[in-house]
Design a protein around this motif. Structure first.
Motif, PDB file in Angstrom:
ATOM      1  N   SER A 161      -1.157   1.658 -64.742  1.00  0.00           N
ATOM      2  CA  SER A 161       0.111   1.084 -65.201  1.00  0.00           C
ATOM      3  C   SER A 161      -0.070   0.263 -66.473  1.00  0.00           C
ATOM      4  O   SER A 161      -1.066  -0.448 -66.638  1.00  0.00           O
ATOM      5  CB  SER A 161       0.703   0.174 -64.123  1.00  0.00           C
ATOM      6  OG  SER A 161       1.333   0.912 -63.120  1.00  0.00           O
TER       7      SER A 161
ATOM      8  N   PRO B 283       4.594   2.422 -57.316  1.00  0.00           N
ATOM      9  CA  PRO B 283       3.717   2.449 -58.471  1.00  0.00           C
ATOM     10  C   PRO B 283       2.333   2.922 -58.139  1.00  0.00           C
ATOM     11  O   PRO B 283       1.502   2.119 -57.771  1.00  0.00           O
ATOM     12  CB  PRO B 283       3.674   1.006 -58.924  1.00  0.00           C
ATOM     13  CG  PRO B 283       4.532   0.259 -57.991  1.00  0.00           C
ATOM     14  CD  PRO B 283       5.028   1.154 -56.924  1.00  0.00           C
TER      15      PRO B 283
ATOM     16  N   MET C 118      -1.509   2.900 -63.776  1.00  0.00           N
ATOM     17  CA  MET C 118      -1.047   2.027 -62.716  1.00  0.00           C
ATOM     18  C   MET C 118      -2.030   0.893 -62.532  1.00  0.00           C
ATOM     19  O   MET C 118      -3.167   0.984 -62.864  1.00  0.00           O
ATOM     20  CB  MET C 118      -0.940   2.807 -61.438  1.00  0.00           C
ATOM     21  CG  MET C 118      -0.055   3.990 -61.614  1.00  0.00           C
ATOM     22  SD  MET C 118       0.285   4.803 -60.121  1.00  0.00           S
ATOM     23  CE  MET C 118       1.770   4.068 -59.693  1.00  0.00           C
TER      24      MET C 118
ATOM     25  N   ARG D 173       5.348   2.288 -58.450  1.00  0.00           N
ATOM     26  CA  ARG D 173       4.873   1.929 -59.765  1.00  0.00           C
ATOM     27  C   ARG D 173       3.405   2.241 -59.835  1.00  0.00           C
ATOM     28  O   ARG D 173       2.738   2.244 -58.821  1.00  0.00           O
ATOM     29  CB  ARG D 173       5.095   0.435 -60.014  1.00  0.00           C
ATOM     30  CG  ARG D 173       6.563   0.103 -60.048  1.00  0.00           C
ATOM     31  CD  ARG D 173       6.782  -1.224 -60.701  1.00  0.00           C
ATOM     32  NE  ARG D 173       8.167  -1.563 -60.581  1.00  0.00           N
ATOM     33  CZ  ARG D 173       8.589  -2.549 -59.825  1.00  0.00           C
ATOM     34  NH1 ARG D 173       7.739  -3.269 -59.155  1.00  0.00           N
ATOM     35  NH2 ARG D 173       9.859  -2.807 -59.759  1.00  0.00           N
TER      36      ARG D 173
END
Length: 276
Positions: A233, A32, A18, A2
């Motif tokens: 992210s 990630p 991320m 992720r």
């Protein structure tokens, strides 16, 4: 993988969404990690709907506590990736985080201006599956509203912005080199919406995440060099003036054979974002 506090932009304008915490492993090599390598700085005034998620208690003050990105979709509502508020990223259960905030209206994380607003409520997408990365959405409610003019609308199902070949831009404060060099100011990178087949080939589910076209969107640079990465992210992927994705996961950063995987906005709960 992720792309949470492990995300940034890669390439001439590459950014990833991320989180800035330790990389989360969803299994195998697809953990990630998002990096905006070689991205270009942009002013928040040009994209006021981009916000940073912050917790100084969990991530310290070096980057004003930033660990993920988010998008203002209503005056008091922010969309981000569900994995950003997981104990895997935060290090503790969400209920134990004492200072979860959103930083808005500020290009430089430690600069002046903008606002830091406490998050009063967090809702996870009921369809979110942390094992497959499907439905990677969370909705944050702010303790006080931001200007309605600073919000962005999402592209609804069937919108042309989801068409393969469409130019898009990803935004974030993530890693700019893939080696832990995180950006202090907001950066943006140009990518393209790619055919679902590109991510189906890259992520067939043998190791790590599995690409699912119904809840995920494939985007990147066919030649590599532009992508999201750690620390990015939850940040926005925008095309044709509409929000089409949130940085979710991928393998590596800026690799031609491993495009970025985004949570597809048309798959978010209908009441969570205004669509057009």
């Amino acid at each position: 993988m992720r792309r949470s506090f492990a995300g940034s932009l890669t390439g001439a304008l590459a950014l990833t969404a991320m989180a800035v915490a330790a990389p989360q492993a969803s299994g195998g090599t697809t953990t990630p990690d998002g990096v905006v390598v070689g991205g270009q700085p942009v002013q928040i005034s040009q994209s006021p709907w981009v916000v940073a998620l912050s917790s100084r208690d969990r991530f310290g003050g070096t980057r004003a506590g930033q660990f993920c990105g988010g998008v203002l979709v209503a005056p008091a509502k922010v969309l981000t990736a569900a994995h950003c508020v997981s104990s895997e990223v935060l290090g503790v259960p969400l209920a134990q985080v004492r200072d979860l905030e959103v930083i808005a209206g500020r290009s430089e994380l430690k600069g002046a201006g903008g606002r830091e607003i406490a998050v009063s409520d967090v809702k996870l997408n009921p369809a979110y599956d942390s094992k497959t990365n499907a439905g990677d959405f969370a909705l944050l409610t702010l303790s006080s509203p931001l200007p309605a003019a600073d919000t962005i609308k999402a592209a609804g199902p069937g919108h042309a912005a989801y068409t393969a070949g469409t130019g898009a831009v990803v935004y974030g404060w993530g890693d700019t080199t893939g080696a832990g060099s995180y950006a202090d100011e907001l950066r943006a990178a140009p990518v393209k919406v790619l055919p679902d087949s590109a991510c189906e080939r890259a992520y067939p589910g043998l190791v790590g995440g599995t690409y699912r076209a119904d809840t995920m969107l494939c985007a990147g640079d066919e030649n590599g060099g532009h992508d999201a990465c750690q620390g990015d992210s939850g940040g926005p992927l925008v095309a044709d003036g509409r929000l089409i994705g949130l940085v979710s996961w991928g393998s590596g950063c800026g690799q031609a054979r491993n495009p970025g995987v985004y949570a597809r906005l048309s798959a978010a709960p209908e009441t969570w974002a205004e669509r057009s």
